[in-house]
Write a protein that holds these residues in place. Structure first.
Motif, PDB file in Angstrom:
ATOM      1  N   ASP A 343       0.827  -1.056  -0.089  1.00 50.54           N
ATOM      2  CA  ASP A 343      -0.189   0.041  -0.116  1.00 50.54           C
ATOM      3  C   ASP A 343       0.846   1.165   0.170  1.00 50.54           C
ATOM      4  O   ASP A 343       1.796   1.556   0.881  1.00 50.54           O
ATOM      5  CB  ASP A 343      -0.839  -0.051   1.193  1.00 50.54           C
ATOM      6  CG  ASP A 343      -1.977   1.087   1.340  1.00 50.54           C
ATOM      7  OD1 ASP A 343      -2.015   1.834   0.354  1.00 50.54           O
ATOM      8  OD2 ASP A 343      -2.527   1.177   2.181  1.00 50.54           O
ATOM      9  N   ILE A 344       0.765   2.196  -0.902  1.00 53.36           N
ATOM     10  CA  ILE A 344       1.699   3.286  -0.878  1.00 53.36           C
ATOM     11  C   ILE A 344       1.325   4.135   0.303  1.00 53.36           C
ATOM     12  O   ILE A 344       2.318   4.879   0.742  1.00 53.36           O
ATOM     13  CB  ILE A 344       1.098   4.307  -2.349  1.00 53.36           C
ATOM     14  CG1 ILE A 344      -0.302   4.866  -2.225  1.00 53.36           C
ATOM     15  CG2 ILE A 344       1.322   3.792  -3.523  1.00 53.36           C
ATOM     16  CD1 ILE A 344      -0.685   5.858  -3.168  1.00 53.36           C
ATOM     17  N   LEU A 345       0.243   3.699   1.135  1.00 54.02           N
ATOM     18  CA  LEU A 345      -0.061   4.678   2.409  1.00 54.02           C
ATOM     19  C   LEU A 345       0.576   4.030   3.626  1.00 54.02           C
ATOM     20  O   LEU A 345       0.629   4.513   4.555  1.00 54.02           O
ATOM     21  CB  LEU A 345      -1.642   4.919   2.670  1.00 54.02           C
ATOM     22  CG  LEU A 345      -2.165   5.582   1.476  1.00 54.02           C
ATOM     23  CD1 LEU A 345      -3.712   5.848   1.810  1.00 54.02           C
ATOM     24  CD2 LEU A 345      -1.665   6.997   1.322  1.00 54.02           C
ATOM     25  N   ARG A 346       1.195   2.992   3.420  1.00 50.44           N
ATOM     26  CA  ARG A 346       1.976   2.054   4.346  1.00 50.44           C
ATOM     27  C   ARG A 346       2.719   2.960   5.443  1.00 50.44           C
ATOM     28  O   ARG A 346       2.429   3.043   6.773  1.00 50.44           O
ATOM     29  CB  ARG A 346       2.823   1.178   3.970  1.00 50.44           C
ATOM     30  CG  ARG A 346       3.401   0.100   5.068  1.00 50.44           C
ATOM     31  CD  ARG A 346       4.375  -0.628   4.338  1.00 50.44           C
ATOM     32  NE  ARG A 346       5.511   0.149   3.653  1.00 50.44           N
ATOM     33  CZ  ARG A 346       6.411  -0.356   2.945  1.00 50.44           C
ATOM     34  NH1 ARG A 346       6.221  -1.384   2.182  1.00 50.44           N
ATOM     35  NH2 ARG A 346       7.458   0.561   2.648  1.00 50.44           N
ATOM     36  N   ASP A 347       3.346   3.893   4.838  1.00 49.75           N
ATOM     37  CA  ASP A 347       4.484   4.553   5.681  1.00 49.75           C
ATOM     38  C   ASP A 347       3.842   5.593   6.499  1.00 49.75           C
ATOM     39  O   ASP A 347       4.390   6.050   7.611  1.00 49.75           O
ATOM     40  CB  ASP A 347       5.715   4.857   4.656  1.00 49.75           C
ATOM     41  CG  ASP A 347       6.398   3.696   4.392  1.00 49.75           C
ATOM     42  OD1 ASP A 347       6.218   2.643   4.961  1.00 49.75           O
ATOM     43  OD2 ASP A 347       7.224   4.109   3.333  1.00 49.75           O
ATOM     44  N   ASP A 348       2.798   6.212   5.793  1.00 46.32           N
ATOM     45  CA  ASP A 348       2.270   7.166   6.576  1.00 46.32           C
ATOM     46  C   ASP A 348       1.736   6.683   7.942  1.00 46.32           C
ATOM     47  O   ASP A 348       1.807   7.356   9.022  1.00 46.32           O
ATOM     48  CB  ASP A 348       0.782   7.828   5.877  1.00 46.32           C
ATOM     49  CG  ASP A 348       1.272   8.695   4.782  1.00 46.32           C
ATOM     50  OD1 ASP A 348       2.335   8.780   4.307  1.00 46.32           O
ATOM     51  OD2 ASP A 348       0.130   9.507   4.359  1.00 46.32           O
ATOM     52  N   GLY A 349       0.946   5.639   7.982  1.00 48.10           N
ATOM     53  CA  GLY A 349       0.525   5.013   9.169  1.00 48.10           C
ATOM     54  C   GLY A 349       1.573   4.801  10.113  1.00 48.10           C
ATOM     55  O   GLY A 349       1.533   4.848  11.333  1.00 48.10           O
ATOM     56  N   ILE A 350       2.550   4.135   9.565  1.00 47.61           N
ATOM     57  CA  ILE A 350       3.770   3.586  10.381  1.00 47.61           C
ATOM     58  C   ILE A 350       4.510   4.806  11.259  1.00 47.61           C
ATOM     59  O   ILE A 350       4.850   4.938  12.196  1.00 47.61           O
ATOM     60  CB  ILE A 350       4.855   2.736   9.673  1.00 47.61           C
ATOM     61  CG1 ILE A 350       4.111   1.378   9.138  1.00 47.61           C
ATOM     62  CG2 ILE A 350       6.146   2.545  10.319  1.00 47.61           C
ATOM     63  CD1 ILE A 350       5.056   0.686   8.142  1.00 47.61           C
ATOM     64  N   MET A 351       4.716   6.063  10.345  1.00 47.00           N
ATOM     65  CA  MET A 351       5.332   7.196  10.849  1.00 47.00           C
ATOM     66  C   MET A 351       4.333   7.814  11.906  1.00 47.00           C
ATOM     67  O   MET A 351       4.930   8.275  12.912  1.00 47.00           O
ATOM     68  CB  MET A 351       5.587   8.216   9.778  1.00 47.00           C
ATOM     69  CG  MET A 351       6.696   7.874   8.689  1.00 47.00           C
ATOM     70  SD  MET A 351       7.292   9.247   7.806  1.00 47.00           S
ATOM     71  CE  MET A 351       5.857   9.516   6.598  1.00 47.00           C
ATOM     72  N   TYR A 352       3.055   7.731  11.855  1.00 43.90           N
ATOM     73  CA  TYR A 352       2.354   8.180  12.784  1.00 43.90           C
ATOM     74  C   TYR A 352       2.388   7.460  14.143  1.00 43.90           C
ATOM     75  O   TYR A 352       2.222   7.947  15.257  1.00 43.90           O
ATOM     76  CB  TYR A 352       0.648   8.173  12.365  1.00 43.90           C
ATOM     77  CG  TYR A 352      -0.176   9.186  12.892  1.00 43.90           C
ATOM     78  CD1 TYR A 352       0.613  10.550  13.102  1.00 43.90           C
ATOM     79  CD2 TYR A 352      -1.430   8.816  13.200  1.00 43.90           C
ATOM     80  CE1 TYR A 352      -0.388  11.463  14.120  1.00 43.90           C
ATOM     81  CE2 TYR A 352      -2.367   9.800  13.861  1.00 43.90           C
ATOM     82  CZ  TYR A 352      -1.786  10.994  14.266  1.00 43.90           C
ATOM     83  OH  TYR A 352      -2.713  12.178  14.819  1.00 43.90           O
ATOM     84  N   VAL A 353       2.322   6.026  13.992  1.00 38.13           N
ATOM     85  CA  VAL A 353       2.570   5.156  15.103  1.00 38.13           C
ATOM     86  C   VAL A 353       3.928   5.668  15.913  1.00 38.13           C
ATOM     87  O   VAL A 353       3.639   5.608  17.143  1.00 38.13           O
ATOM     88  CB  VAL A 353       2.786   3.746  14.665  1.00 38.13           C
ATOM     89  CG1 VAL A 353       3.125   2.905  15.688  1.00 38.13           C
ATOM     90  CG2 VAL A 353       1.423   3.298  14.122  1.00 38.13           C
ATOM     91  N   THR A 354       5.052   5.661  15.061  1.00 35.61           N
ATOM     92  CA  THR A 354       6.105   6.221  15.746  1.00 35.61           C
ATOM     93  C   THR A 354       6.091   7.470  16.655  1.00 35.61           C
ATOM     94  O   THR A 354       6.465   7.844  17.669  1.00 35.61           O
ATOM     95  CB  THR A 354       7.424   6.277  14.730  1.00 35.61           C
ATOM     96  OG1 THR A 354       7.367   5.209  13.905  1.00 35.61           O
ATOM     97  CG2 THR A 354       8.670   6.616  15.424  1.00 35.61           C
ATOM     98  N   ARG A 355       5.402   8.577  15.770  1.00 40.02           N
ATOM     99  CA  ARG A 355       5.400   9.805  16.511  1.00 40.02           C
ATOM    100  C   ARG A 355       4.317   9.683  17.628  1.00 40.02           C
ATOM    101  O   ARG A 355       4.576  10.330  18.854  1.00 40.02           O
ATOM    102  CB  ARG A 355       4.656  10.718  15.460  1.00 40.02           C
ATOM    103  CG  ARG A 355       5.796  11.002  14.383  1.00 40.02           C
ATOM    104  CD  ARG A 355       5.785  12.405  13.870  1.00 40.02           C
ATOM    105  NE  ARG A 355       5.564  13.472  14.806  1.00 40.02           N
ATOM    106  CZ  ARG A 355       4.753  14.432  14.731  1.00 40.02           C
ATOM    107  NH1 ARG A 355       4.308  14.821  13.669  1.00 40.02           N
ATOM    108  NH2 ARG A 355       5.044  15.363  15.724  1.00 40.02           N
TER     109      ARG A 355
END
Length: 399
Positions: A343-355
């Motif tokens: 999913d192209i949006l994968r990293d959006d969600g993962i970065m939000y988890v980290t933040r």
């Protein structure tokens, strides 16, 4: 070469193009997914062709196909379904029929569709809302909102926020017998974007006394500053949500002007005076090592400030929740995030988890290694039911 042979070759080439998509080895039910991909490709290409001929916007074609899958608000033996408005915003309400000795949980749901398609009445969304109401014995409010290209940001945000504020009034909760201490919000894709954005907005709103207990973000789109993330590179041509379509949907959220889309595609839309915002979306520091493997971070290439002045929405935290500072994130509720590998949006969600974790928020991250965009609401797929079971289980335990 005869005409029949030429026709056969043309049909064969088109069939291969539309019907065959190479998939990773761990994808479950690949032929079923190829069929869905064929339908999505056909719909998208028909839309672009109609637009090229001047017949209409490509979204019009997509909406036509989606409208076929709209279902009326029909009650059944388990759930009473009705339509009304919350502060002039159309919503669909799902009320469990079985008697309850206590106040029920409440879930405010926001559909996806790239801010330009979809509705609470879409078959897959209606189906998920019914199951949520029954499984959790919860009152589900599934909201609509104005759509692009007729309406642009912040119209979608404002509709969802106004409906949510109405829902959180004590008299409304009393009407539907909802426990004010057990209210959550959920959204998928563009709906996940809106869910994250309005949840942040609630924190600073003195008029809202009742707060959310949980937020569930299902493969959310959370920023459009950097569209050269590893997930965009790896999945640029994967299935329905390609990079080109994703960029068009993002730019279409803000304007019909295709010059913004072009600048976004080449990552040349953020002006140098907004360079400080990149620290909030810097994947080189926010992604776990497994998602950075094989990729190198490219320093931003700054664009002309004219686009940002004309369409400032893409720099607005209400459109890009990842741009919120840590002080705001710190006060967010218990959070559940679903991301999918393909999913192209994968990293959006993962970065939000980290933040969120860095800000002290308790987060459950469910990464689907064989997942793809839209997996939860694709009815009839085993992976959809698997994700749904995990999602329902988390809500059951935490809402």
């Amino acid at each position: 070469m005869g005409r029949k042979t030429i026709l056969f070759l043309i049909v064969g080439v088109l069939g291969a193009y539309y019907g065959y998509t190479p998939l990773p080895d761990n994808i479950e039910e690949p032929w079923k997914l190829m069929w869905v991909t064929t339908c999505l490709k056909t719909m998208t290409h028909l839309g672009h062709f109609a637009e090229l001929l001047g017949i209409g916007h490509f979204i019009d074609i997509a909406r036509f196909f989606m409208s076929i899958q709209e279902v009326p608000p029909t009650s059944d033996e388990n759930v009473t379904v009705m339509e009304t408005t919350f502060n002039n915003v159309p919503v669909r309400i799902y009320l469990p029929k079985r008697k309850s000795e206590t106040l029920r949980r409440g879930l405010f749901y926001i559909h996806g569709g790239g801010w330009c398609m979809g509705s609470a009445g879409f078959f897959d969304i209606d189906f998920l809302s019914r199951r949520t109401a029954v499984i959790l014995d919860a009152v589900v409010i599934s909201t609509n909102y104005r759509l692009a290209p007729e309406y642009h940001f912040p119209s979608q945000f404002e509709d969802v926020y106004n409906a949510l504020k109405w829902f959180l009034r004590q008299d409304v909760l009393d009407k539907y017998s909802i426990d004010p201490e057990r209210i959550g919000i959920s959204g998928e894709s563009a709906g996940g974007n809106l869910a994250a954005a309005v949840t942040q907005q609630l924190i600073d709103d003195p008029d809202v006394k009742i707060k959310l207990k949980t937020q569930s973000l299902i493969y959310p789109a959370l920023q459009s500053l950097d569209l050269d993330l590893p997930s965009y590179r790896e999945n640029a041509n994967f299935l329905g949500l390609t990079k080109s379509l994703g960029v068009r949907l993002w730019s279409g959220y803000f304007t019909k002007d295709r010059s913004l889309e072009k600048a976004m595609f080449f990552n040349q839309h953020v002006p140098v005076e907004s360079s400080h915002l990149f620290k909030f979306v810097n994947w080189s520091s926010l992604l776990p090592e497994k998602f950075k493997k094989g990729h190198f971070y490219n320093s931003p290439t700054y664009g002309n400030s004219k686009l940002a002045k004309m369409y400032p929405g893409f720099l607005d935290v209400r459109a890009a929740p990842l741009l919120a500072d840590d002080n705001r994130l710190h006060n967010l509720p218990l959070t559940y995030v679903i991301t999918c590998q393909y999913d192209i949006l994968r990293d959006d969600g993962i970065m939000y988890v980290t933040r969120l974790q860095n800000a002290g928020v308790k987060v459950t991250h469910n990464h689907i290694e064989d997942g793809f965009h839209g997996a939860l609401v694709y009815r009839g797929f085993k992976i959809g039911y698997r994700i749904e079971n995990q999602y329902m289980s988390w809500l059951s335990e935490n809402l």
